[in-house]
Scaffold this motif. Structure first.
Motif, PDB file in Angstrom:
ATOM      1  N   ASP A 122       0.467  -1.594  -0.427  1.00  0.00           N
ATOM      2  CA  ASP A 122       0.150  -0.062  -0.254  1.00  0.00           C
ATOM      3  C   ASP A 122       0.963   1.492   0.099  1.00  0.00           C
ATOM      4  O   ASP A 122       0.935   2.297  -0.381  1.00  0.00           O
ATOM      5  CB  ASP A 122      -1.144  -0.003   1.346  1.00  0.00           C
ATOM      6  N   LEU A 123       1.768   1.135   0.758  1.00  0.00           N
ATOM      7  CA  LEU A 123       2.989   2.684   0.740  1.00  0.00           C
ATOM      8  C   LEU A 123       4.772   1.928   0.463  1.00  0.00           C
ATOM      9  O   LEU A 123       4.769   0.971   1.497  1.00  0.00           O
ATOM     10  CB  LEU A 123       2.633   3.186   1.940  1.00  0.00           C
ATOM     11  N   LEU A 124       5.118   2.917   0.290  1.00  0.00           N
ATOM     12  CA  LEU A 124       6.564   3.168  -0.539  1.00  0.00           C
ATOM     13  C   LEU A 124       7.131   3.738   1.167  1.00  0.00           C
ATOM     14  O   LEU A 124       6.940   4.936   0.982  1.00  0.00           O
ATOM     15  CB  LEU A 124       7.575   3.361  -1.625  1.00  0.00           C
ATOM     16  N   GLN A 125       7.766   3.584   2.496  1.00  0.00           N
ATOM     17  CA  GLN A 125       8.742   4.285   3.419  1.00  0.00           C
ATOM     18  C   GLN A 125       9.549   4.187   3.489  1.00  0.00           C
ATOM     19  O   GLN A 125      10.480   3.593   3.706  1.00  0.00           O
ATOM     20  CB  GLN A 125       7.732   3.473   4.499  1.00  0.00           C
ATOM     21  N   PRO A 126      10.246   5.269   3.245  1.00  0.00           N
ATOM     22  CA  PRO A 126      11.939   5.430   2.962  1.00  0.00           C
ATOM     23  C   PRO A 126      12.768   5.237   4.863  1.00  0.00           C
ATOM     24  O   PRO A 126      11.558   5.999   5.347  1.00  0.00           O
ATOM     25  CB  PRO A 126      12.218   6.644   2.274  1.00  0.00           C
ATOM     26  N   VAL A 127      13.324   5.054   4.579  1.00  0.00           N
ATOM     27  CA  VAL A 127      14.752   5.238   5.833  1.00  0.00           C
ATOM     28  C   VAL A 127      13.614   6.274   6.125  1.00  0.00           C
ATOM     29  O   VAL A 127      14.827   6.614   5.277  1.00  0.00           O
ATOM     30  CB  VAL A 127      15.571   3.333   5.931  1.00  0.00           C
ATOM     31  N   PRO A 128      13.419   7.547   7.235  1.00  0.00           N
ATOM     32  CA  PRO A 128      13.821   8.213   7.427  1.00  0.00           C
ATOM     33  C   PRO A 128      16.091   8.551   7.659  1.00  0.00           C
ATOM     34  O   PRO A 128      16.047   7.983   8.704  1.00  0.00           O
ATOM     35  CB  PRO A 128      13.434   8.787   8.670  1.00  0.00           C
ATOM     36  N   MET A 129      15.551   9.728   7.998  1.00  0.00           N
ATOM     37  CA  MET A 129      17.153  10.768   8.139  1.00  0.00           C
ATOM     38  C   MET A 129      17.400  11.029   8.967  1.00  0.00           C
ATOM     39  O   MET A 129      16.236  11.764   9.431  1.00  0.00           O
ATOM     40  CB  MET A 129      17.721  10.884   6.516  1.00  0.00           C
ATOM     41  N   PHE A 130      18.370  11.535  10.169  1.00  0.00           N
ATOM     42  CA  PHE A 130      17.830  13.107  10.994  1.00  0.00           C
ATOM     43  C   PHE A 130      17.906  14.229  10.039  1.00  0.00           C
ATOM     44  O   PHE A 130      18.412  14.245   9.321  1.00  0.00           O
ATOM     45  CB  PHE A 130      19.166  12.953  11.691  1.00  0.00           C
ATOM     46  N   ARG A 131      17.061  14.706  10.902  1.00  0.00           N
ATOM     47  CA  ARG A 131      16.844  16.354   9.828  1.00  0.00           C
ATOM     48  C   ARG A 131      18.164  17.177  10.017  1.00  0.00           C
ATOM     49  O   ARG A 131      18.475  17.761   8.609  1.00  0.00           O
ATOM     50  CB  ARG A 131      15.703  17.165  10.712  1.00  0.00           C
ATOM     51  N   TRP A 132      19.008  16.896  10.316  1.00  0.00           N
ATOM     52  CA  TRP A 132      20.158  17.885  10.979  1.00  0.00           C
ATOM     53  C   TRP A 132      21.002  17.340   9.990  1.00  0.00           C
ATOM     54  O   TRP A 132      21.862  18.243   8.826  1.00  0.00           O
ATOM     55  CB  TRP A 132      21.120  18.205  12.218  1.00  0.00           C
ATOM     56  N   LYS A 133      21.224  15.767   9.339  1.00  0.00           N
ATOM     57  CA  LYS A 133      21.491  15.332   8.254  1.00  0.00           C
ATOM     58  C   LYS A 133      21.358  15.148   6.887  1.00  0.00           C
ATOM     59  O   LYS A 133      21.558  15.139   5.919  1.00  0.00           O
ATOM     60  CB  LYS A 133      21.956  14.016   8.926  1.00  0.00           C
ATOM     61  N   LYS A 134      20.294  15.143   6.551  1.00  0.00           N
ATOM     62  CA  LYS A 134      19.547  15.491   5.533  1.00  0.00           C
ATOM     63  C   LYS A 134      19.725  16.921   5.166  1.00  0.00           C
ATOM     64  O   LYS A 134      20.007  17.412   3.633  1.00  0.00           O
ATOM     65  CB  LYS A 134      17.763  15.528   5.171  1.00  0.00           C
ATOM     66  N   VAL A 135      20.080  17.920   5.804  1.00  0.00           N
ATOM     67  CA  VAL A 135      20.079  19.568   5.887  1.00  0.00           C
ATOM     68  C   VAL A 135      21.235  19.826   5.069  1.00  0.00           C
ATOM     69  O   VAL A 135      21.810  20.438   3.821  1.00  0.00           O
ATOM     70  CB  VAL A 135      20.093  20.859   6.863  1.00  0.00           C
ATOM     71  N   LYS A 136      22.537  18.882   5.785  1.00  0.00           N
ATOM     72  CA  LYS A 136      23.934  19.165   5.503  1.00  0.00           C
ATOM     73  C   LYS A 136      24.118  18.195   3.952  1.00  0.00           C
ATOM     74  O   LYS A 136      24.951  18.981   2.874  1.00  0.00           O
ATOM     75  CB  LYS A 136      24.709  18.204   6.132  1.00  0.00           C
ATOM     76  N   ARG A 137      23.393  17.341   3.822  1.00  0.00           N
ATOM     77  CA  ARG A 137      23.160  15.966   2.652  1.00  0.00           C
ATOM     78  C   ARG A 137      23.154  17.057   1.280  1.00  0.00           C
ATOM     79  O   ARG A 137      23.258  16.259   0.071  1.00  0.00           O
ATOM     80  CB  ARG A 137      22.792  14.334   2.835  1.00  0.00           C
ATOM     81  N   GLY A 138      21.326  17.116   1.395  1.00  0.00           N
ATOM     82  CA  GLY A 138      20.678  18.107   0.661  1.00  0.00           C
ATOM     83  C   GLY A 138      19.446  17.065   0.526  1.00  0.00           C
ATOM     84  O   GLY A 138      18.766  17.381  -0.501  1.00  0.00           O
ATOM     85  N   TYR A 139      19.975  15.408   0.688  1.00  0.00           N
ATOM     86  CA  TYR A 139      18.740  14.390  -0.268  1.00  0.00           C
ATOM     87  C   TYR A 139      18.794  13.595   1.178  1.00  0.00           C
ATOM     88  O   TYR A 139      20.191  12.980   1.545  1.00  0.00           O
ATOM     89  CB  TYR A 139      18.765  14.410  -1.357  1.00  0.00           C
ATOM     90  N   ASN A 140      18.454  12.612   1.031  1.00  0.00           N
ATOM     91  CA  ASN A 140      17.633  11.721   1.948  1.00  0.00           C
ATOM     92  C   ASN A 140      18.038  10.074   0.922  1.00  0.00           C
ATOM     93  O   ASN A 140      16.953  10.225  -0.314  1.00  0.00           O
ATOM     94  CB  ASN A 140      16.601  11.456   2.827  1.00  0.00           C
ATOM     95  N   GLN A 141      18.745   9.386   0.445  1.00  0.00           N
ATOM     96  CA  GLN A 141      18.620   8.665  -0.617  1.00  0.00           C
ATOM     97  C   GLN A 141      18.025   7.704  -0.826  1.00  0.00           C
ATOM     98  O   GLN A 141      17.641   7.092  -1.968  1.00  0.00           O
ATOM     99  CB  GLN A 141      20.497   8.416  -0.680  1.00  0.00           C
ATOM    100  N   ALA A 142      17.715   7.448   1.372  1.00  0.00           N
ATOM    101  CA  ALA A 142      16.477   6.658   0.474  1.00  0.00           C
ATOM    102  C   ALA A 142      15.540   6.887   0.033  1.00  0.00           C
ATOM    103  O   ALA A 142      14.320   6.427  -0.904  1.00  0.00           O
ATOM    104  CB  ALA A 142      16.254   6.071   2.382  1.00  0.00           C
TER     105      ALA A 142
END
Ligand SMILES: [Zn+2]
Length: 240
Positions: A122-142
């Motif tokens: 029913d749904l695809l759920q990416p493993v979340p990334m910590f907010r600060w890490k996502k801001v630093k990298r610019g994206y969550n690869q999952a």
């Protein structure tokens, strides 16, 4: 300026870029030829594919059900740190090349779709990334992987999980990682309430110890004990 002229200029620009910076295969480093994308045909043919989707009782499934209830599990290729194919994951993650996992995920989804791997999900759920890490990298690869799979399968991408600690996993033993990961993820109660949501596909770039995926499963089961969960990653260690 008309759209026709603009697209013509864009095409010239792309041709010039290809002349001065020809795209290369992210596995062997050879220049790609027309029709190849991200990896060359030879490296694509030699990719250590797991073919786990053709075997419900595959080693990844058995590794994970030792820790958590699960419907099915698959990974595109075997992950060995020294192997050049591991660079597909590390470059996407640390060198600012999300297009690598986007392309691989789309290819893999096209293989999985006719095999029925997405049936009933029913749904695809990416493993979340910590907010600060996502801001630093610019994206969550999952998330990039989940979006690519969504394009092919037509299944929506969810926001059921949050990551709430920022302890680094990289220098810990696998047991410490398992203990640490247990407290990292939590489910969003409002998001998980939807009664139409029965079967979620958890998505990540790579599985090594499995601690992250198991922790995400536990977080979802805490809120919805009857939920069905399956797992898909691009790469997985095969030394179980
Ligand atoms: Zn190559």
């Amino acid at each position: 300026m008309s759209g026709g002229i603009l697209s013509e200029i864009k095409r010239w620009g792309n041709d010039l870029l290809r002349i001065f910076f020809p795209p290369v295969c992210h596995v062997c480093g050879k220049p790609l030829v027309e029709g190849e994308c991200i990896i060359c045909l030879e490296c694509d043919m030699k990719m250590p594919r797991t073919m786990y989707h053709t075997d419900p009782d595959n080693p990844l499934y058995y590794k994970l059900i030792g820790h958590s209830r699960l419907e099915r599990a698959t990974a595109m290729f075997g992950y060995v740190r020294e192997n050049p194919y591991a660079a597909l994951i590390t470059r996407a993650k640390y060198d600012g090349h999300p297009e690598i996992v986007d392309n691989l995920a789309e290819r893999y989804a096209r293989e999985l779709l006719p095999a029925g791997f997405f049936d009933g999900i029913d749904l695809l759920q990416p493993v979340p990334m910590f907010r600060w890490k996502k801001v630093k990298r610019g994206y969550n690869q999952a998330e990039i992987i989940a979006d690519a799979i969504s394009r092919v399968s037509g299944i929506g991408v969810g926001n059921l999980l949050v990551a709430r600690s920022h302890t680094s996993q990289t220098k810990k033993s696998s047991y410490q990682r398992l203990l640490n990961a247990r407290n990292i993820y939590s489910a969003v109660p409002e998001a998980i309430k939807d009664p139409g949501l029965q079967h979620v596909l958890l998505i990540d770039d790579v599985i090594t110890t499995g601690a992250t995926i198991v922790s995400c499963c536990e977080a979802l089961y805490r809120e919805r004990p009857t939920m069905k969960i399956s797992v898909l990653t691009l790469a997985a260690t095969q030394s179980f």
